[in-house]
Design an enzyme around this catalytic site. Structure first.
Site, mmCIF file in Angstrom:
data_model
loop_
_atom_site.group_PDB
_atom_site.id
_atom_site.type_symbol
_atom_site.label_atom_id
_atom_site.label_comp_id
_atom_site.label_asym_id
_atom_site.label_seq_id
_atom_site.Cartn_x
_atom_site.Cartn_y
_atom_site.Cartn_z
ATOM 1 N N SER A 121 0.827 -1.211 0.000
ATOM 2 C CA SER A 121 0.000 0.000 0.000
ATOM 3 C C SER A 121 0.852 1.247 0.000
ATOM 4 O O SER A 121 0.393 2.315 -0.381
ATOM 5 C CB SER A 121 -0.854 0.052 1.262
ATOM 6 O OG SER A 121 -1.572 -1.110 1.419
ATOM 7 N N HIS A 142 -0.577 -2.439 -7.442
ATOM 8 C CA HIS A 142 -1.383 -2.090 -6.270
ATOM 9 C C HIS A 142 -2.865 -2.087 -6.610
ATOM 10 O O HIS A 142 -3.340 -1.252 -7.369
ATOM 11 C CB HIS A 142 -0.935 -0.703 -5.743
ATOM 12 C CG HIS A 142 -1.628 -0.304 -4.489
ATOM 13 N ND1 HIS A 142 -1.966 0.989 -4.177
ATOM 14 C CD2 HIS A 142 -2.053 -1.050 -3.443
ATOM 15 C CE1 HIS A 142 -2.572 1.018 -3.017
ATOM 16 N NE2 HIS A 142 -2.641 -0.204 -2.551
ATOM 17 N N GLU A 154 -2.573 0.548 -9.590
ATOM 18 C CA GLU A 154 -1.403 1.410 -9.712
ATOM 19 C C GLU A 154 -0.213 0.513 -10.052
ATOM 20 O O GLU A 154 0.105 -0.410 -9.295
ATOM 21 C CB GLU A 154 -1.147 2.166 -8.407
ATOM 22 C CG GLU A 154 -2.170 3.266 -8.135
ATOM 23 C CD GLU A 154 -1.976 3.947 -6.786
ATOM 24 O OE1 GLU A 154 -2.170 5.166 -6.704
ATOM 25 O OE2 GLU A 154 -1.640 3.256 -5.794
ATOM 26 N N ASN A 192 -3.341 6.288 -2.063
ATOM 27 C CA ASN A 192 -3.238 6.242 -0.605
ATOM 28 C C ASN A 192 -2.685 7.542 -0.026
ATOM 29 O O ASN A 192 -3.032 7.932 1.083
ATOM 30 C CB ASN A 192 -2.384 5.053 -0.151
ATOM 31 C CG ASN A 192 -3.177 3.752 -0.212
ATOM 32 O OD1 ASN A 192 -4.395 3.773 -0.365
ATOM 33 N ND2 ASN A 192 -2.482 2.631 -0.110
HETATM 34 N N1 3HC Z 1 -16.035 -8.558 -2.908
HETATM 35 C C1 3HC Z 1 -16.540 -8.753 -4.142
HETATM 36 N N2 3HC Z 1 -17.509 -8.000 -4.666
HETATM 37 C C2 3HC Z 1 -18.027 -7.025 -3.906
HETATM 38 C C3 3HC Z 1 -17.559 -6.754 -2.615
HETATM 39 C C4 3HC Z 1 -16.517 -7.581 -2.117
HETATM 40 N N3 3HC Z 1 -16.022 -7.379 -0.889
HETATM 41 N N4 3HC Z 1 -18.264 -5.709 -2.125
HETATM 42 C C5 3HC Z 1 -19.133 -5.329 -3.064
HETATM 43 N N5 3HC Z 1 -18.988 -6.126 -4.151
HETATM 44 C C6 3HC Z 1 -19.697 -5.996 -5.409
HETATM 45 C C7 3HC Z 1 -21.134 -6.384 -5.296
HETATM 46 O O1 3HC Z 1 -21.326 -7.740 -5.541
HETATM 47 C C8 3HC Z 1 -21.792 -5.481 -6.329
HETATM 48 O O2 3HC Z 1 -21.645 -5.979 -7.635
HETATM 49 P P1 3HC Z 1 -22.730 -5.643 -8.784
HETATM 50 O O3 3HC Z 1 -22.763 -4.152 -8.941
HETATM 51 O O4 3HC Z 1 -22.214 -6.347 -10.016
HETATM 52 O O5 3HC Z 1 -24.033 -6.173 -8.281
HETATM 53 C C9 3HC Z 1 -20.967 -4.220 -6.295
HETATM 54 O O6 3HC Z 1 -19.715 -4.597 -5.757
HETATM 55 C C10 3HC Z 1 -21.643 -3.178 -5.466
HETATM 56 O O7 3HC Z 1 -21.828 -3.747 -4.172
HETATM 57 P P2 3HC Z 1 -23.062 -3.475 -3.229
HETATM 58 O O8 3HC Z 1 -24.283 -3.116 -4.050
HETATM 59 O O9 3HC Z 1 -23.180 -4.574 -2.245
HETATM 60 O O10 3HC Z 1 -22.588 -2.268 -2.375
HETATM 61 P P3 3HC Z 1 -22.279 -0.796 -2.791
HETATM 62 O O11 3HC Z 1 -23.039 -0.335 -3.969
HETATM 63 O O12 3HC Z 1 -22.416 -0.082 -1.507
HETATM 64 O O13 3HC Z 1 -20.737 -0.822 -3.206
HETATM 65 C C11 3HC Z 1 -18.426 -0.743 -2.768
HETATM 66 C C12 3HC Z 1 -19.744 -1.350 -2.371
HETATM 67 C C13 3HC Z 1 -18.060 -1.178 -4.193
HETATM 68 C C14 3HC Z 1 -17.389 -1.256 -1.796
HETATM 69 C C15 3HC Z 1 -18.573 0.820 -2.744
HETATM 70 O O14 3HC Z 1 -19.084 1.213 -1.510
HETATM 71 C C16 3HC Z 1 -17.256 1.544 -2.974
HETATM 72 O O15 3HC Z 1 -16.836 1.767 -4.102
HETATM 73 N N6 3HC Z 1 -16.610 1.953 -1.862
HETATM 74 C C17 3HC Z 1 -15.303 2.619 -1.901
HETATM 75 C C18 3HC Z 1 -14.234 1.591 -1.766
HETATM 76 C C19 3HC Z 1 -12.850 2.193 -1.789
HETATM 77 O O16 3HC Z 1 -12.639 3.393 -1.664
HETATM 78 N N7 3HC Z 1 -11.853 1.315 -1.971
HETATM 79 C C20 3HC Z 1 -10.446 1.720 -1.964
HETATM 80 C C21 3HC Z 1 -9.883 1.654 -0.588
HETATM 81 S S1 3HC Z 1 -8.189 2.076 -0.547
HETATM 82 C C22 3HC Z 1 -7.388 0.633 -0.892
HETATM 83 O O17 3HC Z 1 -7.968 -0.409 -1.046
HETATM 84 C C23 3HC Z 1 -5.907 0.729 -0.999
HETATM 85 C C24 3HC Z 1 -5.225 0.007 0.111
HETATM 86 O O18 3HC Z 1 -3.847 -0.011 -0.174
HETATM 87 C C25 3HC Z 1 -5.442 0.640 1.441
#
Ligand code: 3HC
Length: 496
Positions: A121, A142, A154, A192
């Site tokens: 990360s 990433h 990334e 990040n």
């Molecule tokens: N695994 C697999 N698929 C998942 C999932 C998971 N954990 N969570 C959600 N999904 C899928 C669902 O199946 C759904 O698919 P579909 O659209 O084809 O039906 C889709 O994602 C949307 O899910 P939900 O309808 O259940 O839920 P939301 O609409 O609330 O979306 C989310 C969930 C995609 C997680 C959305 O809230 C989001 O984009 N959040 C932001 C996440 C983010 O910022 N991530 C980056 C974090 S930083 C990082 O990772 C870097 C690291 O180094 C720290």
């Protein structure tokens, strides 16, 4: 000669590793997943089954397809099984010593032509590469949580990466259905560095009692349109990972804003790591909805500030005796509450009123949110009444202290400022930064698109107000932003 990546190893099958293994298998590649012992391997298998099971349950994957995807993934506890992999990607905990040991081993086991990648990360890819005899063939790859969903990868190159390799890895990412952004090796890369700084800022805000956890999450979702509020997102990322990223950022920058918020350390020490441990800032999957504000018991309301006429008219339609005034004068004398529509603190105004306890600041953000700011003089009854009034005009109220830029802008503007500094440092282009934040975090717009929408001067002035309030040098407007405003430039993206 362009390399072909057909067999891929994934070391570490936690949330990210399992997601990455799934992404490769879905694209038709053969995957070997490695965990340290049988217990961890069992958890990894569980992660893979539940993620694909989710798609199955939603009818987007048939049982046969799920079996096919899982059938492409072999699970093992032996790194030796990676001997003929074309690419190995590591997703183990963010501890440099662990990574160095692993890469030394991988370098011994894998073919000299194999590419070794880290999903770190924020740790230095260069330092990881230097432990191997093939530093030119070590890159960062990433992914973002949840890996099967977020489009961004990334691709991190170092000063010694072989010519053309970053582009080959970017092509591989495209083959996986992802959008690659190529970046140099700097702590936190693009996303990040911007995202975690903002999340940490939200945690500091919470500790300072500016607003509640639910309030801050609601404000950011409704006010900015981000898919998750900062605390729900910290829980998703993992508080341990977030804490570690902040430590690495702080070590590189010595910027006070990168010092992890103490509440992160406390939660991590208590074993509250977020979703992966069952509890973090929240004790379950979904943040509870904030309690509804009660029906206001007031009958007469004085409204002042920008948009007072319209607001008073709405309240009048709802049966309140609503008057408008442009100044804190007699017109407010008889009102049960005084609503000051304002995007700046209202304490000075309150101090001039005969009944300062009745004055509440109200900042209408976008179409849905109302930040309700109470001063040190405001009565709880007045706050409660104005929360109710906000609901009556169709807004979700979020209560906060009377501080510069309240909640949304206080979190948003420094993040935009950081993006301007990042661009100005030559680290990444505006298009790449915008794409990274949209595709890595699901933001409705990238920071430069947001600056253009809000107006450069609005952002610059907001930063000045934050700097005047908190005296944090990081809140001082980036010189580039300041100069663009002075020069009368209206679109920052026009520069790119
Ligand atoms: N695994 C697999 N698929 C998942 C999932 C998971 N954990 N969570 C959600 N999904 C899928 C669902 O199946 C759904 O698919 P579909 O659209 O084809 O039906 C889709 O994602 C949307 O899910 P939900 O309808 O259940 O839920 P939301 O609409 O609330 O979306 C989310 C969930 C995609 C997680 C959305 O809230 C989001 O984009 N959040 C932001 C996440 C983010 O910022 N991530 C980056 C974090 S930083 C990082 O990772 C870097 C690291 O180094 C720290």
């Amino acid at each position: 000669m362009t390399r072909s990546f057909e067999k891929v190893g994934v070391v570490g099958l936690g949330t990210m590793g399992a997601g990455i293994a799934e992404v490769f298998a879905r694209a038709g590649l053969t995957v070997v997943g490695v965990e340290a012992d049988h217990e961890a391997l069992g958890r990894g298998r569980g992660n893979l089954e539940s993620s694909t099971g989710r798609a199955l349950a939603k009818g987007r994957l048939s049982e046969a397809e799920q079996a096919e995807i899982l059938g492409r993934i072999t699970l093992t506890t032996s790194l030796e099984d990676l001997a003929d992999a074309d690419l190995v990607i590591e997703a183990i905990p963010e501890i440099m010593d662990f990574k160095r040991t692993l890469f030394t081993e991988l370098d011994r086991i894998c073919e000299p032509s194999a590419v070794l990648a880290t999903n770190t990360s924020s740790l230095s890819v260069t330092e990881i590469a230097a432990t191997t005899g093939r530093p030119g063939r070590v890159v960062g790859m990433h992914f973002f949580n949840p890996a099967p969903v977020m489009k961004l990868v990334e691709v991190v190159h170092t000063v010694v990466t072989e010519d053309g390799l970053a582009e080959e890895v970017a092509d591989l990412a495209r083959r996986l259905g992802k959008a690659p952004v190529s970046v140099g090796d700097r702590a936190g890369f693009v996303v990040n560095r911007l995202l975690l700084t903002y999340l940490n800022h939200a945690a500091v805000m919470l500790e300072n009692g500016l607003a509640t956890r639910e309030g801050i999450d609601t404000a950011m979702k409704l006010g900015v349109g981000v898919p998750m509020g900062p605390f729900a997102l910290l829980d998703l990322i993992g508080l341990d990972t977030s804490y570690e990223v902040m430590c690495v950022l702080f070590q590189e920058t010595r910027d006070r804003r990168h010092a992890p918020a103490p509440i992160l350390r406390e939660l991590v020490t208590a074993g509250l790591l977020g979703r992966k441990s069952g509890a973090g800032f929240y004790n379950g999957e979904a943040p509870p909805t904030p309690p509804a504000a009660g029906k206001p018991t007031v009958t007469s309301v004085a409204v002042l500030g920008e948009g007072a006429e319209e607001f008073a008219a709405r309240l009048g339609d709802a049966g309140f005796k609503a008057t408008t005034t442009q100044a804190a004068t007699d017109a407010t004398e008889d009102a049960d509450v005084v609503v000051a529509l304002s995007h700046t603190p209202v304490i000075e105004l309150a101090a001039r009123l005969p009944h300062p306890r009745r004055l509440v600041g109200l900042h209408l953000v976008g179409e849905k949110l109302a930040e309700v700011a109470s001063t040190v003089l405001t009565s709880p009854e007045a706050t409660c009444a104005v929360e109710g009034l906000a609901k009556i005009v169709g807004r979700v109220p979020v209560h906060c202290k009377d501080r510069a830029e309240f909640v949304v802008d206080a979190l948003l503007y420094p993040y935009l400022n950081d993006a301007v500094r990042m661009y100005d440092s030559g680290y990444a282009t505006m298009d790449d930064i915008d794409a990274a934040m949209r595709l890595g975090c699901g933001y409705p717009a990238g920071p430069f698109e947001t600056i253009d929408t809000l107006g450069l001067e609005t952002v610059r002035d907001g930063l000045r107000a934050l700097y005047a309030e908190y005296r944090d040098p990081a809140f001082a407007p980036a010189p580039l932003l300041d100069q663009l405003v002075t020069a009368g430039v209206r679109s920052i993206r026009g520069l790119s």
